[in-house]
Design an enzyme around this catalytic site. Sequence first.
Site, PDB file in Angstrom:
ATOM      1  CE1 TYR A   1      -5.744   2.318   2.241  1.00 26.58           C
ATOM      2  CE2 TYR A   1      -7.170   4.232   1.912  1.00 26.58           C
ATOM      3  CZ  TYR A   1      -5.925   3.623   1.819  1.00 26.58           C
ATOM      4  OH  TYR A   1      -4.862   4.322   1.301  1.00 26.58           O
TER       5      TYR A   1
ATOM      6  CD  GLU B   1      -4.397   7.571   0.888  1.00 29.08           C
ATOM      7  OE1 GLU B   1      -5.633   7.378   1.043  1.00 29.08           O
ATOM      8  OE2 GLU B   1      -3.589   6.643   0.746  1.00 29.08           O
TER       9      GLU B   1
END
Length: 398
Positions: free
Chosen positions: A98, A140
């Site tokens: 990310y 996640e």
Amino acid sequence: MLSEPSTATVRATLPVVGAAIGDIADLFYRKLFDAHPELLRDLFNRGNQASGAQRQALAGSIAAFATQLVEHPDARPDVMLGRIAHKHASLGVTAAQYDVVHTHLFAAIAEVLGDAVTPEVAAAWDEVYWLMANALIAIEDRLYAQQGVAAGDVWRAWEVTARIEETADVATFQLRPADGAPAPAFRPGQYVSVQVELADGARQIRQYSLSSAPDSPVRSITVKQVHGGGSPDGEVSAHLHAHTRAGDRLRVSAPYGDLVLDGVDAPLLLASAGIGCTPMLSMLDHLAATGHSAPVTVVHGDRSPADHALRIDHERLTGKLPDAAAHFWYEDPEPGHPVDRTGLVDLSGLVVPTGTHAYLCGPLPFMRAVRAQLLAKGVPAADIHYEVFGPDLWFAQD
């Protein structure tokens, strides 16, 4: 929740960012793959990149998330976030990635919008990004923990125990873990990712629903060959059809996916088109095994009976339920097929019981059409669930 100053800034700039988000997404991917070509080679779907579908999906999800933050600040689009997180988990995405995305996405925003990106605008949209990213990372992490694996460590070697030709372009591959350990449990409707090494060295990944019963010791995936005309589209399915036989090994992820039956003791409608029937087969097997007694309406659309993969199983499993009926529509039916089941799926003649929960899988136009028909019949939007393979374009702007 977005901070008050950022809410005002995002609300004011959302029209400008929204109008440019497609260009931003396109430039972002170019920058990302220039800096990290291995991501295009071994993680991202090259077919979706070539078609622009992934760009549309990214643009749609960012716009939808930002709009939700400013218009409904006390709610979060958990359905959208959950679907993305399941897909990321099946690919082995990690939190560190990310940061990489952030670097290239904000470079693209600055380049496309130029002087419009003041420090205040940059800070506000940075807040939007990290609210979305951190929400996905948290989901996640939970998904990895549920599978008992470290973040990103979802891959195992599986052996192909059998290959079954279902139609001219559909094959079922039966699998078991190559190390002899038990196959991980899965919920009916979930999928796995399969990674194959192609002729050019790329290790491309695609998702396939588990079409076997959840209590079976063998796992099955049913793969339709996508004919891409030489483009990256369909390169994994073509590889599997051309090269994979019993005794071969495949790299397969842990099971993920949020289109699942959650012990719903209510009327159900399972609607599919084409190869979208695969998660429905697993659901039907589970319903039969658990003694589901409420009404089940099975709906499927296909080009012809010969193209309807797993048709016999579709009928057989429906017949195992005490109150179930299957309705198949074919564009090119066999002689004697009912006229009102010819062409595209049309629910107007079906009775949909009050309290029905619907599960949809198939091409996006099919699912949108079926969803609209179900809404018109009074099925609440919250009770209509769907699965998209490839980028989720439900929220994408055309």
